[in-house]
Every structure is written in C-alpha cells, then in structure tokens.
Design a protein around this motif. Structure first.
Motif, mmCIF file in Angstrom:
data_model
loop_
_atom_site.group_PDB
_atom_site.id
_atom_site.type_symbol
_atom_site.label_atom_id
_atom_site.label_comp_id
_atom_site.label_asym_id
_atom_site.label_seq_id
_atom_site.Cartn_x
_atom_site.Cartn_y
_atom_site.Cartn_z
ATOM 1 N N LYS A 1 0.788 -1.237 0.000
ATOM 2 C CA LYS A 1 0.000 0.000 0.000
ATOM 3 C C LYS A 1 0.818 1.286 0.000
ATOM 4 C CE LYS A 1 -3.913 -2.290 0.395
ATOM 5 N NZ LYS A 1 -4.851 -2.343 -0.748
ATOM 6 N N VAL A 2 2.089 1.240 0.405
ATOM 7 C CA VAL A 2 2.921 2.444 0.499
ATOM 8 C C VAL A 2 4.367 2.091 0.162
ATOM 9 C CG1 VAL A 2 3.869 4.210 2.061
ATOM 10 C CG2 VAL A 2 1.466 3.578 2.238
ATOM 11 N N LEU A 3 5.040 2.987 -0.561
ATOM 12 C CA LEU A 3 6.475 2.865 -0.837
ATOM 13 C C LEU A 3 7.216 4.002 -0.146
ATOM 14 C CD1 LEU A 3 9.025 1.918 -2.585
ATOM 15 C CD2 LEU A 3 8.302 3.698 -4.180
ATOM 16 N N ILE A 4 8.346 3.664 0.483
ATOM 17 C CA ILE A 4 9.276 4.661 1.017
ATOM 18 C C ILE A 4 10.623 4.406 0.357
ATOM 19 C CG2 ILE A 4 10.444 5.566 3.058
ATOM 20 C CD1 ILE A 4 8.024 4.663 4.717
ATOM 21 N N ASP A 5 11.046 5.330 -0.483
ATOM 22 C CA ASP A 5 12.254 5.189 -1.291
ATOM 23 C C ASP A 5 13.384 5.978 -0.636
ATOM 24 O OD1 ASP A 5 13.560 4.301 -3.732
ATOM 25 O OD2 ASP A 5 13.491 6.396 -4.380
ATOM 26 N N LEU A 6 14.450 5.288 -0.235
ATOM 27 C CA LEU A 6 15.503 5.909 0.571
ATOM 28 C C LEU A 6 16.718 6.319 -0.258
ATOM 29 C CD1 LEU A 6 15.514 3.678 3.772
ATOM 30 C CD2 LEU A 6 14.306 5.834 3.392
ATOM 31 N N HIS A 7 17.229 7.507 0.061
ATOM 32 C CA HIS A 7 18.420 8.047 -0.598
ATOM 33 C C HIS A 7 19.268 8.794 0.428
ATOM 34 C CE1 HIS A 7 17.044 7.294 -4.770
ATOM 35 N NE2 HIS A 7 15.852 7.371 -4.191
ATOM 36 N N ILE A 8 20.496 9.110 0.018
ATOM 37 C CA ILE A 8 21.397 9.885 0.878
ATOM 38 C C ILE A 8 21.833 11.131 0.113
ATOM 39 C CG2 ILE A 8 23.615 9.927 2.074
ATOM 40 C CD1 ILE A 8 23.315 6.899 2.472
ATOM 41 N N MET A 9 21.733 12.286 0.774
ATOM 42 C CA MET A 9 22.184 13.530 0.147
ATOM 43 C C MET A 9 23.504 13.972 0.778
ATOM 44 S SD MET A 9 19.435 16.295 1.633
ATOM 45 C CE MET A 9 18.989 16.370 3.372
ATOM 46 N N SER A 10 24.176 14.862 0.094
ATOM 47 C CA SER A 10 25.496 15.322 0.506
ATOM 48 C C SER A 10 25.488 15.944 1.903
ATOM 49 C CB SER A 10 26.007 16.349 -0.501
ATOM 50 O OG SER A 10 27.161 17.000 -0.015
ATOM 51 N N ALA A 11 26.588 15.736 2.625
ATOM 52 C CA ALA A 11 26.745 16.341 3.948
ATOM 53 C C ALA A 11 26.835 17.862 3.869
ATOM 54 C CB ALA A 11 27.983 15.772 4.635
ATOM 55 N N SER A 12 27.047 18.396 2.676
ATOM 56 C CA SER A 12 27.119 19.848 2.519
ATOM 57 C C SER A 12 25.741 20.512 2.590
ATOM 58 C CB SER A 12 27.781 20.201 1.187
ATOM 59 O OG SER A 12 26.989 19.776 0.095
ATOM 60 N N ARG A 13 24.686 19.718 2.460
ATOM 61 C CA ARG A 13 23.337 20.279 2.578
ATOM 62 C C ARG A 13 23.100 20.752 4.007
ATOM 63 N NH1 ARG A 13 21.913 21.070 -2.685
ATOM 64 N NH2 ARG A 13 22.124 19.148 -3.891
ATOM 65 N N LYS A 14 22.368 21.827 4.151
ATOM 66 C CA LYS A 14 22.186 22.414 5.484
ATOM 67 C C LYS A 14 21.009 21.821 6.237
ATOM 68 C CE LYS A 14 24.508 26.735 4.380
ATOM 69 N NZ LYS A 14 24.444 28.215 4.343
ATOM 70 N N HIS A 15 20.169 21.051 5.558
ATOM 71 C CA HIS A 15 19.067 20.400 6.261
ATOM 72 C C HIS A 15 19.351 18.905 6.362
ATOM 73 C CE1 HIS A 15 18.222 20.021 2.017
ATOM 74 N NE2 HIS A 15 17.121 19.326 2.197
ATOM 75 N N ASN A 16 18.636 18.223 7.237
ATOM 76 C CA ASN A 16 18.933 16.816 7.531
ATOM 77 C C ASN A 16 18.084 15.824 6.753
ATOM 78 O OD1 ASN A 16 21.039 17.143 9.392
ATOM 79 N ND2 ASN A 16 19.592 17.603 11.036
ATOM 80 N N ILE A 17 16.845 16.178 6.499
ATOM 81 C CA ILE A 17 15.918 15.282 5.807
ATOM 82 C C ILE A 17 15.157 16.071 4.755
ATOM 83 C CG2 ILE A 17 13.884 13.775 6.028
ATOM 84 C CD1 ILE A 17 16.224 12.578 7.477
ATOM 85 N N ASP A 18 15.051 15.501 3.564
ATOM 86 C CA ASP A 18 14.222 16.106 2.518
ATOM 87 C C ASP A 18 13.242 15.032 2.050
ATOM 88 O OD1 ASP A 18 13.182 17.747 0.562
ATOM 89 O OD2 ASP A 18 15.120 18.345 -0.245
ATOM 90 N N ILE A 19 11.969 15.242 2.325
ATOM 91 C CA ILE A 19 10.944 14.280 1.928
ATOM 92 C C ILE A 19 10.318 14.747 0.617
ATOM 93 C CG2 ILE A 19 8.824 13.080 2.579
ATOM 94 C CD1 ILE A 19 9.474 13.710 5.498
ATOM 95 N N GLY A 20 10.563 13.994 -0.445
ATOM 96 C CA GLY A 20 10.011 14.347 -1.747
ATOM 97 C C GLY A 20 8.659 13.693 -1.962
ATOM 98 N N THR A 21 7.672 14.507 -2.274
ATOM 99 C CA THR A 21 6.314 13.996 -2.486
ATOM 100 C C THR A 21 5.788 14.285 -3.888
ATOM 101 O OG1 THR A 21 5.064 15.981 -1.847
ATOM 102 C CG2 THR A 21 5.864 14.572 -0.051
ATOM 103 N N GLY A 22 6.643 14.871 -4.750
ATOM 104 C CA GLY A 22 6.120 15.334 -6.037
ATOM 105 C C GLY A 22 5.095 16.431 -5.837
ATOM 106 N N ARG A 23 5.346 17.226 -4.787
ATOM 107 C CA ARG A 23 4.394 18.281 -4.379
ATOM 108 C C ARG A 23 2.995 17.706 -4.158
ATOM 109 N NH1 ARG A 23 8.034 20.652 -7.956
ATOM 110 N NH2 ARG A 23 9.245 22.305 -6.957
#
Length: 217
Positions: A106-128
């Motif tokens: 019923k639900v997918l959670i797709d995991l990725h890692i972003m660069s340590a240079s980013r100033k935030h810790n988590i970015d949840i993409g929802t396709g707006r």
C-alpha cells in the motif's frame, strides 16, 4: 544494541560492495506490513555517462527495518550502467512494480542519501503531493517521528521533490496507484565514522512511522 546494529551494517555493506549477495541485481525482502522500502542507489549508478557514488548505507537501513518491523524491502545490488531513479525503463522498477502488485503493498518509502554539505537533515520528496496521492496524514507521521527522535531540519519538497517522471517514487505512484515517498537523509547523520546515535534515531523514527502508517492504510 548500537554496536550490534553497526557491525551488522558493516558486514552487509561489505557484501554489497563486493558483489557477494544479490546476483540477479536486486534483493527482495518479504514482510507482513504492506509497506515497502527501496534502496535503488545502494550501488554505483551511471547517469548520462557519469558514474555516481553508491549510497550503500540505504541498503543496511532497508534490511534492518524489514527484519525488525516486518515490512517489505527492495535493494539494488548490481550496477548495470543504469540509474533506477532516472532511466525511463529499469529492471529495478519493473521488479518493484511486480512485488507491489503481487503482495498488495500500500505504500512505498524510497531511501536516498544527500550530501553532507546540505544544510538540512531530511528532505521528503512527495512530487508536491502528487506522488503521495495527497495523503498528508501519512506525511505528517514521518515528519512527527523524525522530530520525536531528535532529527531536526526536516523539509518537504525542498530540493529533492521526486517530481521527475522517472524517479522510483513517481513511477511507482503512477503505475501502482499508491502513496510513494522519497526520503533523502543527510550523509552527516550516517557518515563513514558510523554516527551511532543518529543512525539509531533514524531507525527508530522510521520504525515507528511504518507501524503508524500501517494503521491508516
């Protein structure tokens, strides 16, 4: 518990890097909760002829959560000069669609890692909102549990919106008609020195979220 988790991460990541598991190019982990986690960048990818580094720790997170929460998992284990999160057609997405439809997930959670240079810790993409079928109740569960376990700097559709039609979450949402989240975790929380406390907090937040999402789907 922390040391055991980290040692199991190290061993599994060694196996992934040295092609000791997943000869078919993908590992499917079965579960009971109809939520599936995916790690399409757990090995190197090739995008427009450029090699991009592996996000191997996502494989460890998917395996841990599948084993400890009993959700499903999909882990990419071979680089076939492809990028599952960019190519229009890709075997990883094809298998993922089949697993989701076969098991009524019923639900997918797709995991990725972003660069340590980013100033935030988590970015949840929802396709707006489009990729998650506007299930903001499920989104709020993820946000609340990151904050509950001291993961600050959580943003939604900030940089990585997952709006591109070939991303894993966009493709699966469109083909399977289920809410799909792309979660980018800052590398500084999962760094090569094994930030034990933050890794455990991320695992706890995702575990709690999966259990709560189960009650709403």
């Amino acid at each position: 518990m922390n040391n055991y988790v980290i040692e199991s991460f190290k061993e599994f990541e060694f196996q992934i890097r040295n092609k000791l598991v997943g000869e078919e190019g993908i590992i499917i982990l079965n579960g009971k909760i109809p939520v599936i986690l995916s790690a399409p960048h757990s090995v190197e990818q090739v995008r427009k002829g450029r090699i991009k580094p592996a996000e191997t720790r996502t494989a460890s997170i998917v395996r841990f959560l599948s084993e400890n929460v009993s959700c499903y998992g999909a882990i990419k284990t071979r680089n076939f000069n492809d990028d599952a999160n960019y190519d229009e057609r890709n075997y990883f997405k094809d298998v993922l669609i089949e697993v989701i439809k076969t098991n009524n997930i019923k639900v997918l959670i797709d995991l990725h890692i972003m660069s340590a240079s980013r100033k935030h810790n988590i970015d949840i993409g929802t396709g707006r909102g489009k990729n998650i079928l506007y299930r903001y109740d499920l989104l709020n569960i993820l946000i609340s549990n990151f904050r509950l376990y001291n993961i600050e700097g959580v943003k939604v559709d900030y940089i990585f919106t997952a709006s591109f039609k070939n991303t894993v979450s966009s493709t699966i949402s469109r083909c399977c008609k289920i809410p799909c989240f792309q979660i980018e975790i800052n590398w500084k929380l999962l760094n090569e020195n094994y930030n034990k406390n933050k890794i455990i907090e991320i695992l706890n937040s995702l575990s709690k979220s999966i259990k709560e999402i189960k009650e709403l789907i």
